[in-house]
Design a protein around this motif. Structure first.
Motif, PDB file in Angstrom:
ATOM      1  N   LEU A 187       1.216  -0.548  -0.313  1.00 30.18           N
ATOM      2  CA  LEU A 187       0.057   0.140  -0.143  1.00 30.18           C
ATOM      3  C   LEU A 187       0.882   1.086   0.341  1.00 30.18           C
ATOM      4  O   LEU A 187       0.431   2.700  -0.491  1.00 30.18           O
ATOM      5  CB  LEU A 187      -0.650  -0.034   0.977  1.00 30.18           C
ATOM      6  CG  LEU A 187      -2.238  -0.959   1.702  1.00 30.18           C
ATOM      7  CD1 LEU A 187      -3.172  -1.153   2.380  1.00 30.18           C
ATOM      8  CD2 LEU A 187      -2.758  -0.732   0.252  1.00 30.18           C
ATOM      9  N   ALA A 188       2.114   1.209   0.022  1.00 32.18           N
ATOM     10  CA  ALA A 188       3.146   2.354   0.360  1.00 32.18           C
ATOM     11  C   ALA A 188       3.417   2.812  -0.947  1.00 32.18           C
ATOM     12  O   ALA A 188       3.281   3.944  -1.263  1.00 32.18           O
ATOM     13  CB  ALA A 188       4.467   2.071   1.497  1.00 32.18           C
ATOM     14  N   GLY A 189       3.535   1.766  -1.869  1.00 30.66           N
ATOM     15  CA  GLY A 189       3.804   1.585  -3.999  1.00 30.66           C
ATOM     16  C   GLY A 189       2.702   2.928  -4.290  1.00 30.66           C
ATOM     17  O   GLY A 189       2.804   2.885  -4.739  1.00 30.66           O
ATOM     18  N   MET A 190       1.609   2.193  -3.012  1.00 30.17           N
ATOM     19  CA  MET A 190       0.543   2.456  -4.765  1.00 30.17           C
ATOM     20  C   MET A 190      -0.731   3.259  -3.971  1.00 30.17           C
ATOM     21  O   MET A 190      -1.610   3.645  -4.259  1.00 30.17           O
ATOM     22  CB  MET A 190       0.002   1.581  -4.621  1.00 30.17           C
ATOM     23  CG  MET A 190      -0.435   0.571  -3.861  1.00 30.17           C
ATOM     24  SD  MET A 190      -1.552  -1.465  -4.984  1.00 30.17           S
ATOM     25  CE  MET A 190      -1.753  -2.257  -3.211  1.00 30.17           C
ATOM     26  N   GLY A 191       0.086   4.083  -2.572  1.00 24.84           N
ATOM     27  CA  GLY A 191      -1.305   4.898  -2.341  1.00 24.84           C
ATOM     28  C   GLY A 191      -2.716   3.852  -1.893  1.00 24.84           C
ATOM     29  O   GLY A 191      -2.277   2.798  -1.733  1.00 24.84           O
ATOM     30  N   LEU A 192      -3.813   4.806  -0.432  1.00 25.86           N
ATOM     31  CA  LEU A 192      -4.407   4.041  -0.464  1.00 25.86           C
ATOM     32  C   LEU A 192      -5.469   3.305  -1.579  1.00 25.86           C
ATOM     33  O   LEU A 192      -5.061   4.141  -2.906  1.00 25.86           O
ATOM     34  CB  LEU A 192      -5.350   4.831   0.226  1.00 25.86           C
ATOM     35  CG  LEU A 192      -4.678   5.200   1.901  1.00 25.86           C
ATOM     36  CD1 LEU A 192      -6.034   6.657   2.407  1.00 25.86           C
ATOM     37  CD2 LEU A 192      -4.665   3.336   2.422  1.00 25.86           C
ATOM     38  N   PRO A 193      -6.266   2.432  -1.661  1.00 26.15           N
ATOM     39  CA  PRO A 193      -7.071   2.118  -2.887  1.00 26.15           C
ATOM     40  C   PRO A 193      -8.330   2.934  -2.676  1.00 26.15           C
ATOM     41  O   PRO A 193      -8.479   4.532  -2.505  1.00 26.15           O
ATOM     42  CB  PRO A 193      -7.530   1.069  -1.819  1.00 26.15           C
ATOM     43  CG  PRO A 193      -7.423   0.953  -0.691  1.00 26.15           C
ATOM     44  CD  PRO A 193      -6.441   1.747  -0.385  1.00 26.15           C
ATOM     45  N   ALA A 194      -8.074   3.298  -4.200  1.00 29.02           N
ATOM     46  CA  ALA A 194      -9.321   3.844  -4.138  1.00 29.02           C
ATOM     47  C   ALA A 194     -10.666   3.881  -3.664  1.00 29.02           C
ATOM     48  O   ALA A 194     -11.331   3.129  -3.671  1.00 29.02           O
ATOM     49  CB  ALA A 194     -10.190   3.719  -6.052  1.00 29.02           C
ATOM     50  N   ALA A 195     -11.023   5.143  -3.884  1.00 28.76           N
ATOM     51  CA  ALA A 195     -12.216   5.843  -2.900  1.00 28.76           C
ATOM     52  C   ALA A 195     -13.249   5.384  -3.933  1.00 28.76           C
ATOM     53  O   ALA A 195     -13.526   5.215  -5.389  1.00 28.76           O
ATOM     54  CB  ALA A 195     -12.338   7.490  -2.731  1.00 28.76           C
TER      55      ALA A 195
END
Lengths: 196, 196
Positions: A187-195
């Motif tokens: 998750l650090a590499g891609m940020g939070l999942p899409a809202a």
DNA sequence: GATCCAATCTTTACAGTGTTAAAATCATGC
DNA sequence: GCATGATTTTAACACTGTAAAGATTGGATC
């Protein structure tokens, strides 16, 4: 007294390292708070003040253990960074795996452990910084220089926090702990999942 | 003995809360390791065993302090989440600010602090989980349900790790600590900066 | 091989800790 | 005014880290 029988000899063969290994066992059994000069002596088959020939204090024993720990951790991370996957994710997984395998030691290295706020901690803080530096150096291969400091602190915070929550029993382990760690670190590499 | 003069009375007026506030001061002065039954008594102007009328052990005092701390932290986070910014970022900033303002207490709440690996910790683990739950509940407003568990653990790890590194002196404070925290936490929302 | 020396370990002792048990003191009901 | 129950104290126990002084030992020197 003859040296070849099993009777307890006055001169212990290699007391210094015996003390350290006994202390390490104690550390993993009961955490940093379980470290006790007298108990260490007892388990080494020696009277407590004997240890003072090799260490100035209980804190000095703890510091030696921590130093060993930092060397192990650093080597383990380096191996992961140089291994088949060759990336930061592998380093992070190795980091948390180290904490999981040596929870007492990890707590000693990064917790209060010592007489909090006291002098001896200066050396420990430096050793911690060395781990940080190791991570930072690897980051520099992947990022534009200006972004490195914040990214490094970000990754260290994440990994360190995950390691602590894990050994504190706040994370249900699951079947494959490494895989769980990987999921989180990804998750650090891609940020939070899409809202939604 | 008259009650209106300043002479020390046999019956302390509200010993229980005096003990707690004295203990809290001690905690912030020297960390969890500085908590001492006898010193608490001394500062409260009372003999040590007096405390046993209100607490079963030193651990029980520590537990009471921690409980207070969790209530404060929870309230502080809730206020931030409901405040003008109304987002997770504000919650995270409040979280780290709490740790920075009460480092001793934070260490007690999340460190070993107690007789490591002992019973009393069950209650503490539950209180920690409550903080976790609070974060999770808010996350559910923003994410698709399936993503919540990992995202929550991710965010908690990051925030917890940053808080600990901060109070351990591993982060150079800078002029505006809150801004620094914000910079780091923002990375959680957008992932690592782009590779060059 | 005997002797001395330095290193190693033990015994003893001190100040401190958490905690228990028994006794003293106080506040308050009747 | 007195008994009762809540509160606090003193005394004691078992434990801790560590300092000081003495006992024991292995190895170098003659």
């Amino acid at each position: 007294m003859a040296a070849h029988d099993g009777s307890p000899r006055y001169h212990h063969d290699n007391l210094r390292s015996t003390l350290l290994s006994v202390a390490r066992a104690l550390l993993e059994e009961g955490g940093p708070a379980a470290l006790s000069m007298r108990e260490i002596g007892r388990r080494a088959g020696v009277s407590a003040p004997a240890a003072y020939h090799y260490f100035n204090s209980l804190d000095a024993i703890a510091a030696a253990l921590a130093e060993h720990g930092f060397a192990e951790l650093s080597e383990s991370i380096a191996a992961a960074l140089a291994g088949p996957r060759r990336n930061l994710l592998a380093g992070g997984i190795a980091y948390v795996a180290f904490a999981r395998a040596n929870p007492g030691l990890y707590r000693l290295m990064f917790g209060e452990g010592f007489q909090a706020y006291s002098r001896g901690n200066e050396a420990i803080r430096a050793l911690r910084m060395q781990v940080y530096r190791q991570m930072k150096d690897d980051l520099e291969k992947h990022l534009t220089p200006g972004n490195v400091p914040n990214a490094a602190l970000f990754l260290w915070s994440l990994t360190h926090g995950l390691a602590l929550l894990t050994i504190d029993g706040q994370v249900e382990p699951g079947a494959d702990p490494d895989a769980k760690v990987e999921d989180i670190l990804k998750l650090a590499g891609m940020g939070l999942p899409a809202a939604r």
